[in-house]
Design a protein around this motif. Structure first.
Motif, PDB file in Angstrom:
ATOM      1  N   THR A   1      38.250  50.685  63.968  1.00  0.00           N
ATOM      2  CA  THR A   1      37.271  51.276  62.689  1.00  0.00           C
ATOM      3  C   THR A   1      38.070  50.654  61.533  1.00  0.00           C
ATOM      4  OG1 THR A   1      36.941  53.274  64.246  1.00  0.00           O
ATOM      5  CG2 THR A   1      36.783  53.503  61.710  1.00  0.00           C
TER       6      THR A   1
ATOM      7  N   ALA B   1      36.779  51.607  58.320  1.00  0.00           N
ATOM      8  CA  ALA B   1      36.575  52.254  57.074  1.00  0.00           C
ATOM      9  C   ALA B   1      35.673  53.303  57.364  1.00  0.00           C
ATOM     10  CB  ALA B   1      35.676  50.979  55.667  1.00  0.00           C
TER      11      ALA B   1
ATOM     12  N   GLY C   1      27.497  42.045  60.093  1.00  0.00           N
ATOM     13  CA  GLY C   1      28.058  41.394  59.369  1.00  0.00           C
ATOM     14  C   GLY C   1      28.207  40.578  59.983  1.00  0.00           C
ATOM     15  N   ARG C   2      29.019  39.650  59.467  1.00  0.00           N
ATOM     16  CA  ARG C   2      29.832  38.284  60.053  1.00  0.00           C
ATOM     17  C   ARG C   2      30.749  38.917  61.084  1.00  0.00           C
ATOM     18  NH1 ARG C   2      33.657  34.169  61.799  1.00  0.00           N
ATOM     19  NH2 ARG C   2      34.929  34.966  60.504  1.00  0.00           N
ATOM     20  N   THR C   3      32.315  39.972  61.135  1.00  0.00           N
ATOM     21  CA  THR C   3      32.449  40.485  62.342  1.00  0.00           C
ATOM     22  C   THR C   3      32.824  42.028  61.778  1.00  0.00           C
ATOM     23  OG1 THR C   3      34.606  40.626  60.435  1.00  0.00           O
ATOM     24  CG2 THR C   3      34.523  38.241  61.543  1.00  0.00           C
ATOM     25  N   SER C   4      32.318  42.365  60.902  1.00  0.00           N
ATOM     26  CA  SER C   4      32.418  43.783  60.853  1.00  0.00           C
ATOM     27  C   SER C   4      30.587  44.529  61.425  1.00  0.00           C
ATOM     28  CB  SER C   4      32.370  44.411  59.236  1.00  0.00           C
ATOM     29  OG  SER C   4      31.511  43.500  58.449  1.00  0.00           O
TER      30      SER C   4
ATOM     31  N   VAL D   1      35.351  46.920  63.342  1.00  0.00           N
ATOM     32  CA  VAL D   1      35.415  45.248  63.005  1.00  0.00           C
ATOM     33  C   VAL D   1      35.459  45.203  64.368  1.00  0.00           C
ATOM     34  CG1 VAL D   1      36.601  43.156  62.283  1.00  0.00           C
ATOM     35  CG2 VAL D   1      35.973  45.072  60.521  1.00  0.00           C
TER      36      VAL D   1
ATOM     37  N   GLY E   1      43.660  41.515  68.263  1.00  0.00           N
ATOM     38  CA  GLY E   1      43.536  42.813  67.086  1.00  0.00           C
ATOM     39  C   GLY E   1      43.074  41.751  65.646  1.00  0.00           C
TER      40      GLY E   1
ATOM     41  N   PRO F   1      39.701  39.988  63.464  1.00  0.00           N
ATOM     42  CA  PRO F   1      38.670  39.777  63.461  1.00  0.00           C
ATOM     43  C   PRO F   1      38.253  38.458  64.806  1.00  0.00           C
ATOM     44  CG  PRO F   1      39.830  40.382  61.246  1.00  0.00           C
ATOM     45  CD  PRO F   1      40.314  40.215  62.048  1.00  0.00           C
TER      46      PRO F   1
END
Ligand SMILES: CC(=O)SCCNC(=O)CCNC(=O)[C@H](O)C(C)(C)COP(=O)(O)OP(=O)(O)OC[C@H]1O[C@@H](n2cnc3c(N)ncnc32)[C@H](O)[C@@H]1OP(=O)(O)O
Length: 126
Positions: free
Chosen positions: A54, A56, A82-85, A113, A119, A121
């Motif tokens: 998490t 945000a 998104g790309r990584t999120s 992410v 850990g 992205p």
């Protein structure tokens, strides 16, 4: 008045217990938030096919109190990738006193992410 239905997939159901009350005797908001994080993490982890973190918590609205004996039902859907999120829209509803009227109690958008074993992205779609 329109008949409002939950949006998203039912991802988690649990019972609000006496140990989770705040000083007002209602259920502590942090407990509700943690259940939402668990549910959204299941949805995000499935979409990203692996570990997620998490990053945000946005648009969190506490609309109605949760009470001991309510069944908390959490509905999630992927709102953006998104790309990584990825963003997950979450609605929490209750069945009052285990089986009564259904009411929406909270809503939010959580961003996750996709992360690798260290850990860091990683792309959601590999
Ligand atoms: C309170 C708690 O304990 S929460 C517990 C669980 N969560 C955690 O422990 C996570 C702690 N945070 C982290 O480890 C790091 O922030 C990470 C690994 C998740 C991300 O690392 P970052 O260096 O921020 O990554 P980076 O800047 O590359 O951003 C990654 C993606 O996240 C998005 N992002 C980062 N911060 C935010 C934010 N605040 N809101 C929305 N999206 C965000 C970026 O836009 C990017 O998305 P995209 O690739 O789809 O374009």
């Amino acid at each position: 008045m329109p008949h409002i239905q939950p949006s998203g997939e039912l991802t988690l159901r649990t019972l609000a217990m006496p140990r989770d009350v705040n000083v007002n005797g209602d259920i502590f908001g942090g407990w509700v938030l943690s259940q939402m994080d668990i549910a959204a993490g299941i949805t995000a982890g499935a979409r990203a096919a692996g570990r997620v973190a998490t990053v945000a918590v946005d648009a969190m609205k506490f609309i109605r109190p949760v009470r001991v004996g309510d069944v908390l039902c959490i509905y999630c859907q992927v709102a953006r990738v998104g790309r990584t999120s990825l963003a997950i829209e979450i609605e929490a509803w209750v069945l009052r006193d285990r089986q009564g009227d259904r009411e929406k109690v909270t809503e939010a958008v959580f961003t996750f992410v996709a992360i690798d074993g260290e850990g860091r992205p990683r792309p959601v779609d590999g």
